[in-house]
Scaffold this motif. Structure first.
Motif, PDB file in Angstrom:
ATOM      1  N   ALA A  58     -13.993 -17.073  21.865  1.00  0.00           N
ATOM      2  CA  ALA A  58     -14.315 -16.508  20.555  1.00  0.00           C
ATOM      3  C   ALA A  58     -15.699 -16.947  20.074  1.00  0.00           C
ATOM      4  N   MET A  59     -16.016 -18.221  20.253  1.00  0.00           N
ATOM      5  CA  MET A  59     -17.330 -18.726  19.839  1.00  0.00           C
ATOM      6  C   MET A  59     -18.430 -18.099  20.677  1.00  0.00           C
ATOM      7  N   TRP A 112     -15.879 -23.351  11.946  1.00  0.00           N
ATOM      8  CA  TRP A 112     -15.011 -22.547  12.807  1.00  0.00           C
ATOM      9  C   TRP A 112     -13.726 -23.290  13.151  1.00  0.00           C
ATOM     10  N   MET A 113     -13.823 -24.584  13.446  1.00  0.00           N
ATOM     11  CA  MET A 113     -12.629 -25.357  13.775  1.00  0.00           C
ATOM     12  C   MET A 113     -11.649 -25.359  12.600  1.00  0.00           C
ATOM     13  N   HIS A 114     -12.165 -25.554  11.406  1.00  0.00           N
ATOM     14  CA  HIS A 114     -11.296 -25.550  10.232  1.00  0.00           C
ATOM     15  C   HIS A 114     -10.726 -24.153   9.990  1.00  0.00           C
ATOM     16  N   GLN A 115     -11.537 -23.131  10.210  1.00  0.00           N
ATOM     17  CA  GLN A 115     -11.062 -21.752  10.077  1.00  0.00           C
ATOM     18  C   GLN A 115      -9.897 -21.490  11.034  1.00  0.00           C
ATOM     19  N   LEU A 116      -9.968 -22.079  12.216  1.00  0.00           N
ATOM     20  CA  LEU A 116      -8.925 -21.880  13.224  1.00  0.00           C
ATOM     21  C   LEU A 116      -7.689 -22.754  12.982  1.00  0.00           C
ATOM     22  N   GLY A 117      -7.722 -23.568  11.926  1.00  0.00           N
ATOM     23  CA  GLY A 117      -6.537 -24.328  11.560  1.00  0.00           C
ATOM     24  C   GLY A 117      -6.595 -25.821  11.794  1.00  0.00           C
ATOM     25  N   ARG A 121      -9.668 -32.999   7.615  1.00  0.00           N
ATOM     26  CA  ARG A 121     -10.251 -34.348   7.652  1.00  0.00           C
ATOM     27  C   ARG A 121     -11.074 -34.578   8.921  1.00  0.00           C
ATOM     28  N   LEU A 122     -10.910 -33.710   9.919  1.00  0.00           N
ATOM     29  CA  LEU A 122     -11.659 -33.867  11.169  1.00  0.00           C
ATOM     30  C   LEU A 122     -13.081 -33.346  10.989  1.00  0.00           C
ATOM     31  N   ARG A 123     -14.019 -33.993  11.658  1.00  0.00           N
ATOM     32  CA  ARG A 123     -15.446 -33.677  11.509  1.00  0.00           C
ATOM     33  C   ARG A 123     -16.110 -33.425  12.851  1.00  0.00           C
ATOM     34  N   MET A 124     -17.183 -32.649  12.791  1.00  0.00           N
ATOM     35  CA  MET A 124     -18.037 -32.398  13.952  1.00  0.00           C
ATOM     36  C   MET A 124     -19.244 -33.318  13.832  1.00  0.00           C
ATOM     37  N   THR A 125     -19.534 -34.044  14.891  1.00  0.00           N
ATOM     38  CA  THR A 125     -20.707 -34.917  14.912  1.00  0.00           C
ATOM     39  C   THR A 125     -21.511 -34.644  16.180  1.00  0.00           C
ATOM     40  N   THR A 126     -22.778 -34.973  16.118  1.00  0.00           N
ATOM     41  CA  THR A 126     -23.642 -34.820  17.280  1.00  0.00           C
ATOM     42  C   THR A 126     -23.506 -36.055  18.145  1.00  0.00           C
ATOM     43  N   ALA A 127     -23.131 -35.855  19.407  1.00  0.00           N
ATOM     44  CA  ALA A 127     -23.025 -36.965  20.354  1.00  0.00           C
ATOM     45  C   ALA A 127     -24.330 -37.132  21.128  1.00  0.00           C
ATOM     46  N   ASN A 128     -25.027 -36.013  21.357  1.00  0.00           N
ATOM     47  CA  ASN A 128     -26.283 -36.027  22.102  1.00  0.00           C
ATOM     48  C   ASN A 128     -27.078 -34.815  21.647  1.00  0.00           C
ATOM     49  N   MET A 136     -26.814 -29.565  24.071  1.00  0.00           N
ATOM     50  CA  MET A 136     -26.508 -30.429  22.925  1.00  0.00           C
ATOM     51  C   MET A 136     -25.016 -30.677  22.966  1.00  0.00           C
ATOM     52  N   VAL A 137     -24.598 -31.901  22.759  1.00  0.00           N
ATOM     53  CA  VAL A 137     -23.191 -32.254  22.843  1.00  0.00           C
ATOM     54  C   VAL A 137     -22.691 -32.675  21.467  1.00  0.00           C
ATOM     55  N   PHE A 138     -21.553 -32.115  21.081  1.00  0.00           N
ATOM     56  CA  PHE A 138     -20.921 -32.407  19.804  1.00  0.00           C
ATOM     57  C   PHE A 138     -19.494 -32.869  20.051  1.00  0.00           C
ATOM     58  N   ARG A 139     -18.980 -33.666  19.107  1.00  0.00           N
ATOM     59  CA  ARG A 139     -17.591 -34.107  19.184  1.00  0.00           C
ATOM     60  C   ARG A 139     -16.888 -33.731  17.897  1.00  0.00           C
ATOM     61  N   PHE A 140     -15.683 -33.193  18.049  1.00  0.00           N
ATOM     62  CA  PHE A 140     -14.867 -32.842  16.897  1.00  0.00           C
ATOM     63  C   PHE A 140     -13.638 -33.737  16.903  1.00  0.00           C
TER      64      PHE A 140
END
Length: 142
Positions: A58-59, A112-117, A121-128, A136-140
């Motif tokens: 989807a993304m 998008w993650m929150h939209q999908l349910g 409280r979970l967050r997206m952060t940049t890992a690299n 670019m690497v992100f962690r949710f």
């Protein structure tokens, strides 16, 4: 609608980025980009996704439509890892502005993650912010 090629936008974006970086702190720029990414995601709602593979598909439909590369999502025990490659952020904002420009993707992915349910409280952060392969690497997660 008129053709909006990259060549038309280069002079404008170059001047715009210079003005932004002279008048706003990197922290404020990151906040603006993160909010812009969230708005982008809200304007481009994803199809329902029951699995990580469905989320990735989807993304990627959105990213491919606008020529913004692709994302690969991997599951880890405590988070999801999103590797995005070929986004035009460095080409648009310059290598010196990666620290704040990647926040656009953080905001989009988190929305998008929150939209999908996902738990709000979970967050997206940049890992690299950008590795040698151009990803670019992100962690949710928490």
């Amino acid at each position: 609608m008129k053709d909006m090629s990259a060549a038309q936008w280069r002079p404008f974006l170059s001047s715009f980025v210079k003005e932004l970086t002279q008048n706003l702190t990197p922290t404020l720029l990151a906040q603006v980009m993160r909010h812009s990414g969230a708005r982008f995601a809200h304007d481009r709602r994803l199809a329902p996704a029951a699995t990580v593979a469905d989320m990735e598909l989807a993304m990627n439909l959105v990213w491919r439509e606008i020529g913004w590369g692709e994302v690969i999502i991997k599951e880890a025990p405590d988070w999801l890892e999103l590797s995005h490659r070929n986004a035009p952020l460095e080409a648009t904002f310059g290598v010196d502005n990666q620290a704040w420009s990647v926040a656009f993707l953080e905001g989009a992915y988190e929305a998008w993650m929150h939209q999908l349910g996902a738990d709000p409280r979970l967050r997206m952060t940049t890992a690299n912010a950008l590795d040698v392969s151009g990803s670019m690497v992100f962690r949710f997660g928490q």
